[in-house]
Scaffold this motif. Structure first.
Motif, PDB file in Angstrom:
ATOM      1  N   ASP A   1       0.886  -1.144  -0.080  1.00 48.82           N
ATOM      2  CA  ASP A   1      -0.053  -0.019  -0.242  1.00 48.82           C
ATOM      3  C   ASP A   1       0.830   1.016   0.067  1.00 48.82           C
ATOM      4  O   ASP A   1       1.661   1.372   0.951  1.00 48.82           O
ATOM      5  N   PRO A   2       0.829   1.876  -1.181  1.00 50.21           N
ATOM      6  CA  PRO A   2       1.744   3.381  -1.254  1.00 50.21           C
ATOM      7  C   PRO A   2       1.169   4.420  -0.260  1.00 50.21           C
ATOM      8  O   PRO A   2       2.076   5.292  -0.210  1.00 50.21           O
ATOM      9  N   ARG A   3       0.153   4.233   0.328  1.00 49.19           N
ATOM     10  CA  ARG A   3      -0.308   5.626   1.238  1.00 49.19           C
ATOM     11  C   ARG A   3       0.413   5.589   2.436  1.00 49.19           C
ATOM     12  O   ARG A   3       1.147   4.532   2.761  1.00 49.19           O
ATOM     13  N   SER A   4       0.561   6.815   3.267  1.00 43.55           N
ATOM     14  CA  SER A   4       1.239   6.940   4.087  1.00 43.55           C
ATOM     15  C   SER A   4       0.469   6.184   5.363  1.00 43.55           C
ATOM     16  O   SER A   4      -0.619   5.793   5.285  1.00 43.55           O
ATOM     17  N   SER A   5       1.281   6.043   6.584  1.00 49.65           N
ATOM     18  CA  SER A   5       0.622   5.478   7.520  1.00 49.65           C
ATOM     19  C   SER A   5      -0.785   5.930   8.043  1.00 49.65           C
ATOM     20  O   SER A   5      -1.063   7.418   7.757  1.00 49.65           O
ATOM     21  N   LEU A   6      -1.450   5.255   8.611  1.00 49.33           N
ATOM     22  CA  LEU A   6      -2.896   5.640   9.241  1.00 49.33           C
ATOM     23  C   LEU A   6      -2.741   6.625  10.218  1.00 49.33           C
ATOM     24  O   LEU A   6      -1.762   6.205  11.234  1.00 49.33           O
ATOM     25  N   ASP A   7      -3.214   7.781  10.559  1.00 51.39           N
ATOM     26  CA  ASP A   7      -3.098   8.547  11.472  1.00 51.39           C
ATOM     27  C   ASP A   7      -3.690   8.047  12.848  1.00 51.39           C
ATOM     28  O   ASP A   7      -4.334   7.009  13.014  1.00 51.39           O
TER      29      ASP A   7
END
Length: 175
Positions: free
Chosen positions: A136-142
């Motif tokens: 998953d290329p998205r940033s970490s979950l806040d």
């Protein structure tokens, strides 16, 4: 064994995840206070995950950490409960953080017995940021913080009946 799910396909060959857990705990008790400390080490084998829209067994993981808990009665009416956990969770094959796992978790609750049968409670929850999967290329979950408020009425209308009302996520935090 998912059926009739347009997003995920079941898998009749899936095996349960195997959990081996070791814990070392210490409990201190006094008249108004209890403190617990727990060290843990967990190995998970045959993790259940989703690959290409189907549940499959894929890989192993290792979790280790510590949990601290506190319970304290300030009086017969006012009570505090809290816990704080640190968890180091790694995928055994990649040594990357396990997706969806937070390093830090915390809860703090304050309860006040206004009258016999009437309990007011406030709870604070902290969840640290969480890693996504390696693909998953998205940033970490806040991370997030929430506050819940509750009132409970016990044995007021009928013996054995408890009514509870409350507000979850009082400040409408994005989770």
């Amino acid at each position: 064994y998912t059926t009739s799910n347009p997003v995920l396909a079941g898998n009749p060959h899936i095996e349960p995840t195997v959990n081996r857990n070791y814990e070392l705990g210490y409990i201190f008790k006094a008249i108004e206070t209890t403190v617990r400390a727990t060290l843990f080490h967990t190995k998970l084998a045959e993790l259940i995950t989703v690959v290409d829209g189907q549940y499959v067994n894929a890989g192993d993981a290792r979790l280790r950490g510590v949990e601290l808990e506190l319970e304290h009665a300030f009086s017969k009416a006012l009570f505090l409960k809290g816990n704080l956990s640190y968890i180091d969770a790694k995928d055994q094959a990649t040594n990357r953080d396990l997706p969806g796992m937070a390093d830090w978790l915390g809860n703090l609750g304050l309860s006040y017995r206004l009258h016999p049968g009437i309990l007011l409670a406030a709870n604070y929850r902290y969840v640290d940021e969480r890693a996504r999967s390696a693909t998953d290329p998205r940033s970490s979950l806040d991370g997030y913080q929430t506050v819940d408020l509750t009132v409970s009425l016990a044995d007021r209308l009928q013996p054995g009946l408890t009514l509870r009302a409350g507000v979850r996520n009082l400040f409408d935090e994005a989770i």
